[in-house]
Design an enzyme around this catalytic site. Structure first.
Site, mmCIF file in Angstrom:
data_model
loop_
_atom_site.group_PDB
_atom_site.id
_atom_site.type_symbol
_atom_site.label_atom_id
_atom_site.label_comp_id
_atom_site.label_asym_id
_atom_site.label_seq_id
_atom_site.Cartn_x
_atom_site.Cartn_y
_atom_site.Cartn_z
ATOM 1 N N HIS A 139 -18.677 -1.378 21.936
ATOM 2 C CA HIS A 139 -17.822 -0.281 22.420
ATOM 3 C C HIS A 139 -18.602 0.691 23.301
ATOM 4 O O HIS A 139 -18.007 1.438 24.092
ATOM 5 C CB HIS A 139 -17.205 0.469 21.237
ATOM 6 C CG HIS A 139 -15.793 0.904 21.480
ATOM 7 N ND1 HIS A 139 -15.374 1.442 22.683
ATOM 8 C CD2 HIS A 139 -14.693 0.879 20.687
ATOM 9 C CE1 HIS A 139 -14.090 1.735 22.611
ATOM 10 N NE2 HIS A 139 -13.647 1.398 21.413
ATOM 11 N N ALA A 140 -19.914 0.720 23.185
ATOM 12 C CA ALA A 140 -20.710 1.546 24.092
ATOM 13 C C ALA A 140 -20.601 1.049 25.526
ATOM 14 O O ALA A 140 -20.847 1.802 26.472
ATOM 15 C CB ALA A 140 -22.177 1.546 23.654
#
Length: 465
Positions: A139-140
């Site tokens: 998700h980064a």
């Protein structure tokens, strides 16, 4: 080199051995639908040819010494495509449930931060002759919008392989100097004092919410007021996955009949599924469940950098209402009120807070919260995450092969061990359910209940005519 924003980096800081903060997608491809002849070798070669179009797929995380500042993205000098795309061989064709179990197993494994944060696992032998691609991204590195944009570089609107113009041989940029990074971080420390300014802003916002409630003004569901359910506790590392597909035309027919939004219908479907599930387990609370609903702010944020540009609103799901039509109307009204109050919070509130997040403090707090299972000892913030992502309205060909379905799976969190994500895709609505396996051992029953809930709403919509 590019520094991660605080919000992007927070997905690294909040990750623990049990809370994995990557997202997955299951693509079902039809290699016989007029596309290119499928072989794994040509599939991988096509992906390699398109990498110049998506330079972020060669980037990895580089941490600042002593975590004095947020990490930076750097090009991986040891990039190896074979590490990122793999063929999974099975002794026999996989059935639907076996494929779901495989996706769950892949989602249960944290990602290697020493490499670019993405993977593709190709399963060629499904029972119906189709091919599955299980994509995994941290998700980064992606949110709903950026992930969709990345996917579009790997897709075409016509069948067959589309070969980009030959690019110059890729040469990674020089790696950063850690001493210089540390010095820059020390110089930047005074800027973290901006966190102090966020405190009165936040307190004022909370006071405003309280005042509006005292004045009987409707608004968002309040966090920490959700009822506890079996999936609201500390999570283990293992994930369960389920998926289903429904006709987007039916969803739009319901939307039009009741003069609501597509997202209202989606949330009502999820509410109906959860109500049936909790009733079956004799765990249905008297109060409505509360969903955290991610909201993209790419178009409204003043921030010009970063990958994740998202806010969140809290919405009542109406699970305490038995009648599906009354529930839909209540959800639609609750969402209208929630959006008005969400607008008062502002598009950048979450990003502003995370901008000043001290890395070591966040990581230590996440580990302590996880190890002590604190999610089981305070009021429930929200019951689950429900995300509705707009997808392509036309057929897509992923690396030359027609996409039949595209099921998304978000992360699950301590205290909210269930996430439901839906994606519109070429006239269908593709549902992805993911949960902590320990908290929701019979997750498939949620996906199986979707058609019945949709048909119930559709029947009511047609009765209006």
């Amino acid at each position: 080199m590019e520094r991660l924003t605080g919000l992007d980096a927070s997905f690294l800081y909040l990750e623990t051995g049990t809370q994995h903060l990557h997202v997955c997608a299951l693509l079902i491809l039809d290699p016989t639908a007029g596309g290119a002849h499928y072989t794994f070798e040509t599939f991988k070669a096509e992906l390699g040819r398109r990498l110049p179009l998506i330079p972020q797929m060669r980037r990895r995380i580089h941490e600042v010494p002593f975590n004095l500042d947020h990490p930076i993205w750097v090009e991986d000098p040891d990039f190896d495509l074979d590490h990122h795309i793999r063929r999974i061989e099975t002794p026999r064709p996989l059935a639907r449930q076996e494929l779901a179990d495989l996706v769950g197993d892949i989602a249960s494994v944290p990602m290697d931060r020493g490499r670019p944060l993405w993977q593709m696992n190709v399963v060629e032998d499904l029972e119906d002759g189709q091919v599955a691609v299980i994509c995994k991204y941290h998700h980064a590195a992606v949110d709903g919008i950026t992930g969709t944009n990345m996917m579009m570089h790997l897709c075409d609107l016509e069948p067959g392989l589309s070969k980009p113009e030959p690019a110059e041989q890729w040469r990674p940029e020089p790696q950063p100097n850690d001493l210089q990074l540390a010095a820059e971080a020390v110089m930047n420390l005074p800027n973290r004092l901006g966190l102090v300014g966020m405190v009165p802003k936040t307190l004022g916002m909370v006071a405003g919410f309280a005042q509006r409630r005292r004045n009987n003004q409707a608004g968002m569901a309040l966090p920490l007021t959700a009822p506890r359910t079996p999936f609201n506790g500390a999570i283990s590392p293992e994930r369960a996955v389920a998926f289903t597909q429904t006709d987007l035309g039916a969803i739009k027919e319901i939307k039009t009949a009741f003069d609501v939004k597509v997202n209202d219908v989606v949330l009502t479907i999820v509410a109906g599924v959860l109500r049936a599930y909790l009733e079956k387990h004799d765990e249905l609370p008297d109060k409505s469940l509360i969903a955290s609903v991610p909201v993209s702010v790419h178009d409204t944020s003043r921030h010009t950098t970063g990958i994740n540009k998202v806010s969140s609103l809290f919405s009542h799901l109406g699970t305490d209402i038995a009648d599906p039509v009354q529930r839909l109307r209540q959800v639609a009204e609750a969402n209208r009120d929630a959006k008005k109050e969400h607008a008062l919070v502002g598009a950048d509130f979450l990003m502003d807070w995370s901008k000043y997040a001290p890395p070591n403090t966040f990581q230590l707090a996440a580990r302590v919260y996880s190890s002590l299972k604190l999610a089981e000892h305070h009021p429930v913030v929200h019951n689950l995450v429900v995300s509705n992502v707009p997808g392509p309205p036309m057929p897509l060909y992923f690396l030359g092969h027609q996409v039949e379905a595209m099921h998304p799976f978000g992360p699950v969190f301590h205290g909210a061990g269930l996430t439901v994500t839906v994606l519109s895709n070429n006239g269908d609505l593709d549902f992805g359910f993911i949960a902590c396996k320990e908290l929701v051992p019979d997750l498939q029953s949620l996906a199986d209940a979707v058609p019945g809930v949709v048909n119930e709403l559709l029947s009511a919509a047609r009765d209006l005519g």
